[in-house]
Design a protein around this motif. Structure first.
Motif, short mmCIF file in Angstrom:
data_model
loop_
_atom_site.label_atom_id
_atom_site.label_comp_id
_atom_site.label_asym_id
_atom_site.label_seq_id
_atom_site.Cartn_x
_atom_site.Cartn_y
_atom_site.Cartn_z
N LEU A 79 -4.27 8.35 6.25
CA LEU A 79 -3.71 7.01 5.76
C LEU A 79 -2.31 7.08 5.34
CD1 LEU A 79 -7.08 5.86 3.73
CD2 LEU A 79 -6.43 5.53 6.29
N ASP A 80 -1.49 6.03 5.88
CA ASP A 80 -0.29 5.72 5.35
C ASP A 80 -0.33 5.06 3.87
OD1 ASP A 80 -0.66 2.97 5.53
OD2 ASP A 80 0.51 2.93 7.59
N GLU A 81 0.72 4.85 3.20
CA GLU A 81 0.81 4.08 1.92
C GLU A 81 0.28 2.75 1.72
OE1 GLU A 81 5.68 2.52 2.39
OE2 GLU A 81 4.97 4.12 0.91
N ASP A 82 0.00 2.15 2.87
CA ASP A 82 -0.49 0.83 2.99
C ASP A 82 -1.92 0.90 3.35
OD1 ASP A 82 2.08 -0.44 2.46
OD2 ASP A 82 2.74 -0.38 4.42
N PHE A 96 6.47 10.88 14.28
CA PHE A 96 6.70 9.73 13.60
C PHE A 96 6.09 9.60 12.29
CE2 PHE A 96 5.33 4.96 13.08
CZ PHE A 96 6.72 4.51 12.95
N SER A 97 4.86 10.23 12.22
CA SER A 97 3.88 10.29 10.94
C SER A 97 4.29 11.37 10.14
CB SER A 97 2.46 10.52 11.24
OG SER A 97 2.05 9.30 12.35
N PHE A 98 5.42 12.12 10.22
CA PHE A 98 5.89 13.19 9.51
C PHE A 98 6.13 13.00 8.11
CE2 PHE A 98 9.07 16.15 7.70
CZ PHE A 98 8.64 17.31 8.08
N PRO A 99 6.74 11.96 7.82
CA PRO A 99 6.84 11.59 6.20
C PRO A 99 5.61 11.26 5.43
CG PRO A 99 8.44 10.32 7.53
CD PRO A 99 7.48 10.89 8.45
N ILE A 100 4.67 10.63 6.24
CA ILE A 100 3.09 10.60 5.76
C ILE A 100 2.68 11.78 5.24
CG2 ILE A 100 0.87 9.35 5.93
CD1 ILE A 100 2.45 7.48 7.90
N PHE A 101 2.54 12.71 6.22
CA PHE A 101 1.96 13.93 5.83
C PHE A 101 2.77 14.70 4.97
CE2 PHE A 101 0.47 13.38 10.21
CZ PHE A 101 -1.15 13.56 9.92
#
Length: 315
Positions: free
Chosen positions: A12-15, A45-50
């Motif tokens: 899940l992302d920050e939102d 694209f989701s690297f920062p979230i992980f």
């Protein structure tokens, strides 16, 4: 250069929006505590979230999910619009349909070259329709040398059982027979888990497809070249009319004159089904027993009957 499984790693992302990527660099790390790891490329694209999440899920795909793998390998913004999911333990999105899933909290992160090694502590695991277990009736999706690969011996689905046999069902439905997709363009007999004739076929989602127990009979026992396990095939019928029911995904009724022989896994299976077509057209069946290069065929006159009926007729 060597085969691997295929996973979709979700978070899940920050939102609170679900995100996911396809990854085949997944492995176990430790049993005590239960740790697994997956590698995330820094171009994702989701690297920062992980890099910042406190939890994630690893979903192992089954052989019928090559399209799911391709979807999550893309940058499509609609990944979860066509893929069912839900929370389990940590809140990370877990795919409703998958072979096995692991719901993890982050144990450690290690940057290694252009990848993040994400180590997770398993908080819960399970499979579609079978909490805490392993999905029944299908093979894992494989990947090797840049393409998807097929694992031919699926656990608990016509694969080798603890009793050393591969069990299959030749299921008569209307004017055809029921076959199961292998997820890679091939077709096989639906499989069972016991050497004894079962009352229902086990399906990948943990459900079952009812059969007519009084119409289930041993049809063929044979060896397959290059395999240690023998094959045991029962002839049976669906409990319901196939024309009035919705078959689960991956199952299809083929007419006798349209059987996909060339898409079946072994020469012995093809030969057995060709014999079945001839016998069904003549309405005179036999039981084939022994090895594929020297078997015996015992013909059975008349239609099969359950034991009580047969004894009453002959008594």
């Amino acid at each position: 250069m060597f085969p691997t499984g295929v996973t979709v790693v979700t978070v899940l992302d920050e939102d609170g929006n679900p995100r996911g990527i396809t990854a085949n660099s997944f492995t176990s790390v430790s049993l005590d505590p239960p740790l697994v790891l997956v590698c995330i490329g820094n171009r994702s694209f989701s690297f920062p979230i992980f890099c910042s999440t406190s939890s994630f899920a690893v979903n192992l795909l089954h052989a019928g999910q090559a399209d799911v793998s391709s979807l999550f390998a893309s940058r499509s913004p609609e990944k979860f619009q066509s893929t069912a999911f839900g929370p389990k333990h940590t809140g990370a999105p877990v795919l409703t349909d998958c072979l096995t899933w692991f719901d993890c909290t982050v144990h450690d992160r290690v940057m290694a070259g252009d990848h993040l090694v994400l180590i997770g502590r398993v908080q819960a695991f399970g499979a579609s329709g079978s909490p805490g277990g392993t999905a029944v009736g299908t093979a894992p999706l494989g990947f090797c040398r840049g393409r998807y690969a097929t694992v031919h011996e699926a656990p608990n689905a016509g694969g080798e059982m603890p009793h050393g046999m591969q069990v299959g069902y030749l299921v008569e439905a209307d004017d055809g027979i029921l076959l199961q997709s292998d997820g890679a363009g091939g077709w096989r007999l639906p499989g069972g888990r016991s050497r004894k004739a079962e009352r229902a076929l086990p399906l990948a989602d943990g459900s079952t497809l009812p059969l007519r127990p009084d119409d289930s009979f041993l049809y063929s026992v044979f060896d397959v070249a290059g395999q240690d396990a023998g094959c045991l095939v029962y002839r049976t019928r669906l409990a319901a009319d196939a024309a009035t029911m919705t078959l689960p995904p991956g199952l299809r009724v083929f007419a006798l004159d349209a059987l996909p022989f060339e898409a079946m896994p072994t020469r012995e299976t093809r030969a057995m089904l060709r014999r079945y077509v001839r016998e069904r057209q003549a309405d005179r069946f036999g039981i084939y027993i022994d090895s594929s290069d020297g078997g015996r065929l015992a013909m059975v006159d008349g239609r099969p009957s359950p034991w009580p009926v047969a004894f009453a007729e002959n008594g």
